[in-house]
Scaffold this active site. Sequence first.
Site, PDB file in Angstrom:
ATOM      1  N   ALA A   1      29.364  31.095  41.034  1.00  0.00           N
ATOM      2  CA  ALA A   1      30.039  31.275  42.321  1.00  0.00           C
ATOM      3  C   ALA A   1      30.216  32.755  42.640  1.00  0.00           C
ATOM      4  O   ALA A   1      30.006  33.185  43.780  1.00  0.00           O
ATOM      5  CB  ALA A   1      31.398  30.567  42.311  1.00  0.00           C
TER       6      ALA A   1
ATOM      7  N   ARG B   1      27.782  41.197  41.989  1.00  0.00           N
ATOM      8  CA  ARG B   1      26.350  41.364  41.718  1.00  0.00           C
ATOM      9  C   ARG B   1      26.034  42.824  41.394  1.00  0.00           C
ATOM     10  O   ARG B   1      25.288  43.109  40.450  1.00  0.00           O
ATOM     11  CB  ARG B   1      25.516  40.886  42.911  1.00  0.00           C
ATOM     12  CG  ARG B   1      25.565  39.387  43.125  1.00  0.00           C
ATOM     13  CD  ARG B   1      24.547  38.926  44.148  1.00  0.00           C
ATOM     14  NE  ARG B   1      24.735  39.490  45.472  1.00  0.00           N
ATOM     15  CZ  ARG B   1      25.499  38.968  46.426  1.00  0.00           C
ATOM     16  NH1 ARG B   1      26.182  37.853  46.189  1.00  0.00           N
ATOM     17  NH2 ARG B   1      25.599  39.533  47.604  1.00  0.00           N
TER      18      ARG B   1
ATOM     19  N   GLU C   1      36.732  42.556  38.359  1.00  0.00           N
ATOM     20  CA  GLU C   1      36.130  42.100  39.618  1.00  0.00           C
ATOM     21  C   GLU C   1      36.207  40.582  39.735  1.00  0.00           C
ATOM     22  O   GLU C   1      36.484  40.049  40.816  1.00  0.00           O
ATOM     23  CB  GLU C   1      34.684  42.562  39.719  1.00  0.00           C
ATOM     24  CG  GLU C   1      34.009  42.183  41.026  1.00  0.00           C
ATOM     25  CD  GLU C   1      34.686  42.808  42.239  1.00  0.00           C
ATOM     26  OE1 GLU C   1      34.978  42.063  43.209  1.00  0.00           O
ATOM     27  OE2 GLU C   1      34.930  44.024  42.233  1.00  0.00           O
TER      28      GLU C   1
ATOM     29  N   HIS D   1      48.582  37.706  56.571  1.00  0.00           N
ATOM     30  CA  HIS D   1      49.974  37.658  56.147  1.00  0.00           C
ATOM     31  C   HIS D   1      50.181  38.840  55.217  1.00  0.00           C
ATOM     32  O   HIS D   1      49.302  39.158  54.404  1.00  0.00           O
ATOM     33  CB  HIS D   1      50.285  36.346  55.417  1.00  0.00           C
ATOM     34  CG  HIS D   1      51.744  36.159  55.144  1.00  0.00           C
ATOM     35  ND1 HIS D   1      52.368  36.779  54.072  1.00  0.00           N
ATOM     36  CD2 HIS D   1      52.691  35.455  55.798  1.00  0.00           C
ATOM     37  CE1 HIS D   1      53.653  36.442  54.098  1.00  0.00           C
ATOM     38  NE2 HIS D   1      53.882  35.649  55.128  1.00  0.00           N
TER      39      HIS D   1
ATOM     40  N   LYS E   1      45.613  41.030  47.935  1.00  0.00           N
ATOM     41  CA  LYS E   1      44.233  41.512  47.978  1.00  0.00           C
ATOM     42  C   LYS E   1      44.163  43.009  47.700  1.00  0.00           C
ATOM     43  O   LYS E   1      43.262  43.477  47.000  1.00  0.00           O
ATOM     44  CB  LYS E   1      43.597  41.183  49.326  1.00  0.00           C
ATOM     45  CG  LYS E   1      43.311  39.697  49.503  1.00  0.00           C
ATOM     46  CD  LYS E   1      42.626  39.441  50.825  1.00  0.00           C
ATOM     47  CE  LYS E   1      42.196  38.014  50.957  1.00  0.00           C
ATOM     48  NZ  LYS E   1      41.326  37.798  52.115  1.00  0.00           N
TER      49      LYS E   1
ATOM     50  N   SER F   1      42.228  44.891  44.625  1.00  0.00           N
ATOM     51  CA  SER F   1      41.311  45.998  44.873  1.00  0.00           C
ATOM     52  C   SER F   1      41.711  47.229  44.073  1.00  0.00           C
ATOM     53  O   SER F   1      40.867  47.932  43.510  1.00  0.00           O
ATOM     54  CB  SER F   1      41.293  46.324  46.372  1.00  0.00           C
ATOM     55  OG  SER F   1      40.443  47.405  46.639  1.00  0.00           O
TER      56      SER F   1
ATOM     57  N   TRP G   1      32.656  57.402  30.507  1.00  0.00           N
ATOM     58  CA  TRP G   1      31.261  57.836  30.537  1.00  0.00           C
ATOM     59  C   TRP G   1      31.157  59.330  30.828  1.00  0.00           C
ATOM     60  O   TRP G   1      30.294  60.011  30.274  1.00  0.00           O
ATOM     61  CB  TRP G   1      30.463  57.012  31.546  1.00  0.00           C
ATOM     62  CG  TRP G   1      30.105  55.664  30.990  1.00  0.00           C
ATOM     63  CD1 TRP G   1      30.924  54.575  30.880  1.00  0.00           C
ATOM     64  CD2 TRP G   1      28.867  55.276  30.426  1.00  0.00           C
ATOM     65  NE1 TRP G   1      30.254  53.533  30.296  1.00  0.00           N
ATOM     66  CE2 TRP G   1      28.987  53.927  30.014  1.00  0.00           C
ATOM     67  CE3 TRP G   1      27.648  55.926  30.241  1.00  0.00           C
ATOM     68  CZ2 TRP G   1      27.948  53.230  29.422  1.00  0.00           C
ATOM     69  CZ3 TRP G   1      26.599  55.224  29.653  1.00  0.00           C
ATOM     70  CH2 TRP G   1      26.751  53.895  29.248  1.00  0.00           C
TER      71      TRP G   1
END
Length: 121
Positions: free
Chosen positions: A23, A32, A69, A87, A94, A98, A112
């Site tokens: 999904a 991805r 993620e 809302h 959200k 993030s 790195w």
Amino acid sequence: MNQRKGMARIIAATGYSYKGFKAAWKHEEAFRQEVILLLVMAPLAFWIGDSFTEQVILLASVVLVVIVELLNSAIEAITDRVSTDYHKLSGRAKDMGSAAVFLALFLMILVWGIKLYQLLV
């Protein structure tokens, strides 16, 4: 209620995880991109890491981005399931998801970056 136990539970959980990966791959462009990043950076971690510990830290920093993620995508999906209307609490959830991805990416870049700096100096 049908509670699976033992090996049946493990097999069922593996199936749920597969569905989750599938999904995320289908619906989440960021996922991805981060999986592709993982596929590129994983071999590099073994190439540039001077010890097993360094290799694991380099690899783990990239895997952590993918994990965060997935969690962020889950938060977004459940929030949108409740309502696609704006809302402030949905927006906050959200935004926090993030921010978590941002911190994971920052950590990866830091890890790195330090290793690449060591290689160049």
